[in-house]
Design an enzyme around this catalytic site. Sequence first.
Site, mmCIF file in Angstrom:
data_model
loop_
_atom_site.group_PDB
_atom_site.id
_atom_site.type_symbol
_atom_site.label_atom_id
_atom_site.label_comp_id
_atom_site.label_asym_id
_atom_site.label_seq_id
_atom_site.Cartn_x
_atom_site.Cartn_y
_atom_site.Cartn_z
ATOM 1 N N SER A 263 0.783 -1.152 0.065
ATOM 2 C CA SER A 263 0.029 -0.129 0.097
ATOM 3 C C SER A 263 0.917 1.111 0.096
ATOM 4 O O SER A 263 1.970 1.120 0.456
ATOM 5 C CB SER A 263 -0.907 0.024 1.203
ATOM 6 O OG SER A 263 0.031 0.659 2.413
ATOM 7 N N ASP A 264 0.346 2.325 -0.536
ATOM 8 C CA ASP A 264 0.915 3.622 -0.203
ATOM 9 C C ASP A 264 0.870 3.864 1.348
ATOM 10 O O ASP A 264 0.350 3.301 2.084
ATOM 11 C CB ASP A 264 0.648 4.701 -1.030
ATOM 12 C CG ASP A 264 1.668 5.877 -1.064
ATOM 13 O OD1 ASP A 264 2.682 5.824 -0.126
ATOM 14 O OD2 ASP A 264 1.436 6.805 -1.907
ATOM 15 N N ALA A 265 1.654 4.777 1.894
ATOM 16 C CA ALA A 265 1.880 4.950 3.412
ATOM 17 C C ALA A 265 0.609 5.205 3.915
ATOM 18 O O ALA A 265 -0.168 6.235 3.497
ATOM 19 C CB ALA A 265 2.845 6.183 3.503
#
Length: 733
Positions: A263-265
């Site tokens: 996932s992105d952050a």
Amino acid sequence: MTHEGERVEALLAGLTPQEKAGQLTQYFYFTLPGEADPALGVDAGEQPREVEAALARGGAGALLFVTDPAEINRLQRLGIEGNRLGVPVLFGFDVIHGLRTIFPVPIAMAASWDLETIERGQAVAGREARAVGIHWTFAPMVDIARDPRWGRIIEGAGEDPFLGAAVAAAQVRGFQSGGIIAGPKHFAGYGAALGGRDYDEANISEYELWNTYLPPFRAAVEAGAGNIMTAYMDLNGVPASGSHWLLTKVLRDTWGFEGFVVSDANAVKNLETHGFAATPAEAASRGLLAGVDLEMAVSEPVYVHLPAAGIDDAVDVSVRRVLAAKQRLGLFDEPYVDEDRAREVLADPAHREAARVAARRSAVLLRNEGDLLPLDAGALGSIAVLGPLADSKRDTLGPWVFDFDLDETVTVLEGIRRAVGDGVRVEHARGVAVSQRTYPSMFDMFGGNRPEDPAGFDEEAEFARAVEVAAAADVAVVVAGEHQNMIGEAASRSSLELPGRQLELIQAVVATGTPTVLLVMNGRPLDLRWPAGHVPAILDIWYPGSQGGHAVADLLFGAHAPGGKLPFTWPRTVGQVPMFLGHTRSHEPQHQFKRYWDEESTPLFPFGHGLGYGRFTYDGLTVEPATAGPDDTVTVSVDVTNTGQRTSPEVVQLYLHQRHGRASRPVRELKGFERIELNPGETRRVSFTVGPRQRQYWHPAVRDWVLDAATFDVWAGGSSSATLTTTFEIREP
Ligand code: BGC
């Protein structure tokens, strides 16, 4: 089953549900100069303690943001000793355009249209990263960007899916040959954020999604990328990080991707923010079931809820993918890194040379009236080098770098001084103040990121001095653009103007009558309407990286010629945005160019534009065969001649237009390119093949790829405004 597969299965069988969730959790690990940082939303003092505790109980399968090999070894040991089965930790980092040796920013590398140089650059970056113990990069960013207000346009390859796909694949090959996993991002559509506002939703038609936004991802997957990162925003109403359609149907079922998805952050946790999940626990389940294998978390990961989620089979599938990545990297046998070797690799002079070549090849000569460039250093008594960016090491590097070496970074001023030697007087004046961003940058916390004026800086006096220096010189070189913290993530802009009083400075310098060269330091097109009509020579140098000053001097004084081409359409003004080549036509032809009454409907510089020090003519355009069946491949060839006086690179470009069919097709689409170099008087015949893959397009009603029987226009030339044209026919089956 292979020996490797057996090893992964044995580990999987031995892990507890909590340890499995740990394998699917990636933590940021950072220590910052300050303590609590409100911009980050976490306590920077507490954060490392939380992560070390997670490592010590086997709750962190991956980390990011550590780049010091000794620190990586320390944390690796903590991780390995912390879990009963000794599973090594995967270290990721944003190696975007170099680790220690900084290459030009990605948009600049794309502007080289030189796939070998791009691949080599990321191979160097990969080699440096692996040497310090980084196993995986969150790059390349392959998001198509058609709105330069969006700060992250700088991280990609621009507006075009064909160029974007080629550049994406080259970067994946480069990184992975350097020994690290490449993670193309952000899947998908992030570049279409509304209004260019970072993180805002993207609403993309199916037609655009398949034909424009997805091709670079598909190319990256086909090139063997081991990872994919999700995107933050909603895509057509569904968070990209929770989209089963994107992360499973398209990525795995359609393209056959076999790596792991991150996932992105905080993007899994933020499924709750989007309103896509009612609780953190639900966010975790929905993220995992959509296809996010690994959660990237700044703190408090939600994947701790997985053991209670009742989706053990799905969890096992994801853990298997993460373990397989560790296995392929060889971490089960060799988890630690050799710190002495890291020092050696980081100091490799061949890396500096590669960065210099790349910076040279990335520069785009936008204008060169009266052949002002190249300058004849031997005939010059003095050069004025002006502007606040001319001697700024940090700006020369560009955004998204953290491990750079400022001492070895060469500014434009230093590069010019070194190139001309003692015989030519080189005088520098900043001229104008550093114009601060209105809001602080989220990267300011890393220290040294925020531009500062020298103590006691008096802009009025300095402006006057700059004009005096210009007036007294034989040639003036003004470096203007944006500070590196004005572009990048969370750095969108509502304007494209040169910040501060830079335009005024350029105007005052030109008014002295001294021949003026403008060097643009940027990662997005800026409003250059005035300079494009008044400054004889304009060279876009982007943020050219550690060797930037040398590379710029190589070009200014003609040791090499520029050959870069714009990877985006350069608008005149922000009001024209979005503006890109691949639009369709409507209404009567005479109205095509009258879209605004207060501004031209044409760009300032077209896609693919860029001059050299040679002069190129194109003729002999042929297509063989001129009529073909739907599955056939035709060959387009053209003669390119350098009729100028100097050896110069040129990017030969091929554009197609499908005249009629089951959908409106773009006025021109890039379908081939090759960067060549020709001596004066030399001719080369360049050929491109155009097969079904280049002619097909995704049809929104058919909901599949289609091939039409149609007449195709073909253009070949040195930009998207190429005039040499012919046609070919594709028959009915
Ligand atoms: C960015 C990603 C990046 C990640 C880790 C996020 O904010 O969107 O591109 O890889 O941070 O630094």
